[in-house]
Design a protein around this motif. Structure first.
Motif, PDB file in Angstrom:
ATOM      1  N   ILE A 165       7.747  -8.307  -6.616  1.00 41.83           N
ATOM      2  CA  ILE A 165       6.507  -8.816  -6.029  1.00 41.83           C
ATOM      3  C   ILE A 165       5.552  -7.632  -6.004  1.00 41.83           C
ATOM      4  O   ILE A 165       5.871  -6.585  -5.452  1.00 41.83           O
ATOM      5  CB  ILE A 165       6.708  -9.345  -4.593  1.00 41.83           C
ATOM      6  N   ARG A 166       4.401  -7.787  -6.642  1.00 41.25           N
ATOM      7  CA  ARG A 166       3.403  -6.707  -6.698  1.00 41.25           C
ATOM      8  C   ARG A 166       2.154  -7.181  -5.961  1.00 41.25           C
ATOM      9  O   ARG A 166       1.752  -8.333  -6.077  1.00 41.25           O
ATOM     10  CB  ARG A 166       3.068  -6.384  -8.148  1.00 41.25           C
ATOM     11  N   PHE A 167       1.541  -6.271  -5.216  1.00 40.41           N
ATOM     12  CA  PHE A 167       0.353  -6.656  -4.467  1.00 40.41           C
ATOM     13  C   PHE A 167      -0.634  -5.502  -4.369  1.00 40.41           C
ATOM     14  O   PHE A 167      -0.277  -4.341  -4.522  1.00 40.41           O
ATOM     15  CB  PHE A 167       0.707  -7.200  -3.076  1.00 40.41           C
ATOM     16  N   ARG A 168      -1.893  -5.892  -4.157  1.00 42.31           N
ATOM     17  CA  ARG A 168      -2.974  -4.917  -3.998  1.00 42.31           C
ATOM     18  C   ARG A 168      -3.210  -4.733  -2.501  1.00 42.31           C
ATOM     19  O   ARG A 168      -3.339  -5.697  -1.760  1.00 42.31           O
ATOM     20  CB  ARG A 168      -4.247  -5.418  -4.671  1.00 42.31           C
ATOM     21  N   LEU A 169      -3.244  -3.477  -2.080  1.00 44.83           N
ATOM     22  CA  LEU A 169      -3.512  -3.142  -0.677  1.00 44.83           C
ATOM     23  C   LEU A 169      -4.889  -2.510  -0.580  1.00 44.83           C
ATOM     24  O   LEU A 169      -5.197  -1.588  -1.330  1.00 44.83           O
ATOM     25  CB  LEU A 169      -2.474  -2.142  -0.157  1.00 44.83           C
ATOM     26  N   GLU A 170      -5.695  -3.008   0.315  1.00 39.59           N
ATOM     27  CA  GLU A 170      -7.020  -2.433   0.533  1.00 39.59           C
ATOM     28  C   GLU A 170      -7.057  -1.850   1.947  1.00 39.59           C
ATOM     29  O   GLU A 170      -6.913  -2.581   2.922  1.00 39.59           O
ATOM     30  CB  GLU A 170      -8.094  -3.489   0.336  1.00 39.59           C
ATOM     31  N   PHE A 171      -7.218  -0.534   2.013  1.00 37.68           N
ATOM     32  CA  PHE A 171      -7.254   0.181   3.281  1.00 37.68           C
ATOM     33  C   PHE A 171      -8.698   0.484   3.665  1.00 37.68           C
ATOM     34  O   PHE A 171      -9.512   0.804   2.809  1.00 37.68           O
ATOM     35  CB  PHE A 171      -6.489   1.509   3.178  1.00 37.68           C
ATOM     36  N   LEU A 172      -8.972   0.414   4.951  1.00 34.75           N
ATOM     37  CA  LEU A 172     -10.281   0.780   5.467  1.00 34.75           C
ATOM     38  C   LEU A 172     -10.212   2.063   6.282  1.00 34.75           C
ATOM     39  O   LEU A 172     -11.164   2.817   6.337  1.00 34.75           O
ATOM     40  CB  LEU A 172     -10.852  -0.351   6.319  1.00 34.75           C
ATOM     41  N   LYS A 173      -9.059   2.302   6.950  1.00 37.65           N
ATOM     42  CA  LYS A 173      -8.878   3.482   7.788  1.00 37.65           C
ATOM     43  C   LYS A 173      -7.560   4.137   7.441  1.00 37.65           C
ATOM     44  O   LYS A 173      -6.631   3.444   7.053  1.00 37.65           O
ATOM     45  CB  LYS A 173      -8.867   3.093   9.270  1.00 37.65           C
ATOM     46  N   PHE A 192      -9.218   6.198   5.714  1.00 39.35           N
ATOM     47  CA  PHE A 192     -10.273   6.289   4.713  1.00 39.35           C
ATOM     48  C   PHE A 192     -10.107   5.125   3.759  1.00 39.35           C
ATOM     49  O   PHE A 192      -9.021   4.569   3.605  1.00 39.35           O
ATOM     50  CB  PHE A 192     -10.265   7.638   3.976  1.00 39.35           C
ATOM     51  N   LYS A 193     -11.183   4.725   3.126  1.00 40.67           N
ATOM     52  CA  LYS A 193     -11.177   3.582   2.233  1.00 40.67           C
ATOM     53  C   LYS A 193     -10.374   3.898   0.972  1.00 40.67           C
ATOM     54  O   LYS A 193     -10.565   4.941   0.354  1.00 40.67           O
ATOM     55  CB  LYS A 193     -12.610   3.204   1.878  1.00 40.67           C
ATOM     56  N   ALA A 194      -9.478   2.986   0.610  1.00 39.69           N
ATOM     57  CA  ALA A 194      -8.665   3.165  -0.601  1.00 39.69           C
ATOM     58  C   ALA A 194      -8.090   1.823  -1.023  1.00 39.69           C
ATOM     59  O   ALA A 194      -7.909   0.924  -0.202  1.00 39.69           O
ATOM     60  CB  ALA A 194      -7.533   4.147  -0.333  1.00 39.69           C
ATOM     61  N   THR A 195      -7.812   1.694  -2.304  1.00 39.49           N
ATOM     62  CA  THR A 195      -7.139   0.523  -2.844  1.00 39.49           C
ATOM     63  C   THR A 195      -5.930   1.024  -3.630  1.00 39.49           C
ATOM     64  O   THR A 195      -6.073   1.882  -4.504  1.00 39.49           O
ATOM     65  CB  THR A 195      -8.068  -0.291  -3.770  1.00 39.49           C
ATOM     66  N   ASN A 196      -4.755   0.509  -3.289  1.00 47.17           N
ATOM     67  CA  ASN A 196      -3.516   0.921  -3.936  1.00 47.17           C
ATOM     68  C   ASN A 196      -2.734  -0.298  -4.394  1.00 47.17           C
ATOM     69  O   ASN A 196      -2.986  -1.413  -3.945  1.00 47.17           O
ATOM     70  CB  ASN A 196      -2.644   1.742  -2.978  1.00 47.17           C
ATOM     71  N   THR A 197      -1.781  -0.061  -5.252  1.00 41.80           N
ATOM     72  CA  THR A 197      -0.856  -1.090  -5.694  1.00 41.80           C
ATOM     73  C   THR A 197       0.499  -0.788  -5.066  1.00 41.80           C
ATOM     74  O   THR A 197       0.954   0.357  -5.091  1.00 41.80           O
ATOM     75  CB  THR A 197      -0.731  -1.100  -7.233  1.00 41.80           C
ATOM     76  N   ALA A 198       1.115  -1.805  -4.509  1.00 43.86           N
ATOM     77  CA  ALA A 198       2.450  -1.652  -3.937  1.00 43.86           C
ATOM     78  C   ALA A 198       3.333  -2.745  -4.529  1.00 43.86           C
ATOM     79  O   ALA A 198       2.832  -3.773  -4.998  1.00 43.86           O
ATOM     80  CB  ALA A 198       2.406  -1.759  -2.427  1.00 43.86           C
ATOM     81  N   GLU A 199       4.637  -2.492  -4.518  1.00 42.70           N
ATOM     82  CA  GLU A 199       5.537  -3.512  -5.038  1.00 42.70           C
ATOM     83  C   GLU A 199       6.923  -3.395  -4.440  1.00 42.70           C
ATOM     84  O   GLU A 199       7.356  -2.314  -4.050  1.00 42.70           O
ATOM     85  CB  GLU A 199       5.619  -3.473  -6.562  1.00 42.70           C
ATOM     86  N   PHE A 200       7.555  -4.559  -4.336  1.00 37.98           N
ATOM     87  CA  PHE A 200       8.972  -4.648  -4.023  1.00 37.98           C
ATOM     88  C   PHE A 200       9.664  -4.936  -5.349  1.00 37.98           C
ATOM     89  O   PHE A 200       9.244  -5.843  -6.079  1.00 37.98           O
ATOM     90  CB  PHE A 200       9.284  -5.825  -3.097  1.00 37.98           C
ATOM     91  N   THR A 201      10.674  -4.176  -5.686  1.00 33.90           N
ATOM     92  CA  THR A 201      11.493  -4.502  -6.856  1.00 33.90           C
ATOM     93  C   THR A 201      12.899  -4.814  -6.365  1.00 33.90           C
ATOM     94  O   THR A 201      13.387  -4.212  -5.406  1.00 33.90           O
ATOM     95  CB  THR A 201      11.533  -3.361  -7.885  1.00 33.90           C
ATOM     96  N   PHE A 202      13.548  -5.770  -7.011  1.00 45.53           N
ATOM     97  CA  PHE A 202      14.857  -6.245  -6.601  1.00 45.53           C
ATOM     98  C   PHE A 202      15.858  -6.002  -7.723  1.00 45.53           C
ATOM     99  O   PHE A 202      15.596  -6.338  -8.877  1.00 45.53           O
ATOM    100  CB  PHE A 202      14.794  -7.742  -6.281  1.00 45.53           C
ATOM    101  N   LYS A 203      17.010  -5.423  -7.381  1.00 47.25           N
ATOM    102  CA  LYS A 203      18.041  -5.129  -8.362  1.00 47.25           C
ATOM    103  C   LYS A 203      19.388  -5.613  -7.820  1.00 47.25           C
ATOM    104  O   LYS A 203      19.858  -5.114  -6.795  1.00 47.25           O
ATOM    105  CB  LYS A 203      18.102  -3.620  -8.621  1.00 47.25           C
ATOM    106  N   PRO A 204      19.989  -6.609  -8.500  1.00 51.87           N
ATOM    107  CA  PRO A 204      21.297  -7.094  -8.052  1.00 51.87           C
ATOM    108  C   PRO A 204      22.343  -5.982  -8.119  1.00 51.87           C
ATOM    109  O   PRO A 204      22.383  -5.213  -9.073  1.00 51.87           O
ATOM    110  CB  PRO A 204      21.640  -8.205  -9.052  1.00 51.87           C
TER     111      PRO A 204
END
Length: 85
Positions: free
Chosen positions: A12-20, A22-34
């Motif tokens: 699952i990949r998602f975009r995170l938008e931070f305001l404090k 400081f302003k930033a936009t990052n990509t985060a993800e959960f990866t699953f491995k059996p």
């Protein structure tokens, strides 16, 4: 937070938008491995830093600042999965 990609049993990949702090936009993800009867979950975050971001990274211990939130999020995910199992 906006989900940008979802692949069952893989990631699952998602975009995170931070305001404090400081302003930033990052990509985060959960990866699953059996792994046998269990699943290993990795939570990662990436993005670019401007000069201020790099400077803050030198001054502030980011792992200390958000590491506990990552750990709590993974613990919450585990609780939900184990409850449904």
């Amino acid at each position: 937070m906006t989900i940008t990609d979802s692949r069952p049993n893989e990631l699952i990949r998602f975009r995170l938008e931070f305001l404090k702090p400081f302003k930033a936009t990052n990509t985060a993800e959960f990866t699953f491995k059996p792994e046998g009867t269990q699943t290993s979950v990795t939570w990662a975050m990436s993005g670019t830093n401007n000069f201020m971001g790099k400077l803050m990274g030198l001054i502030i211990n980011c792992d200390k600042m958000v590491g506990g939130q990552f750990e709590q999020g993974l613990a919450n995910l585990r609780a939900v999965v184990e409850k449904k199992g």
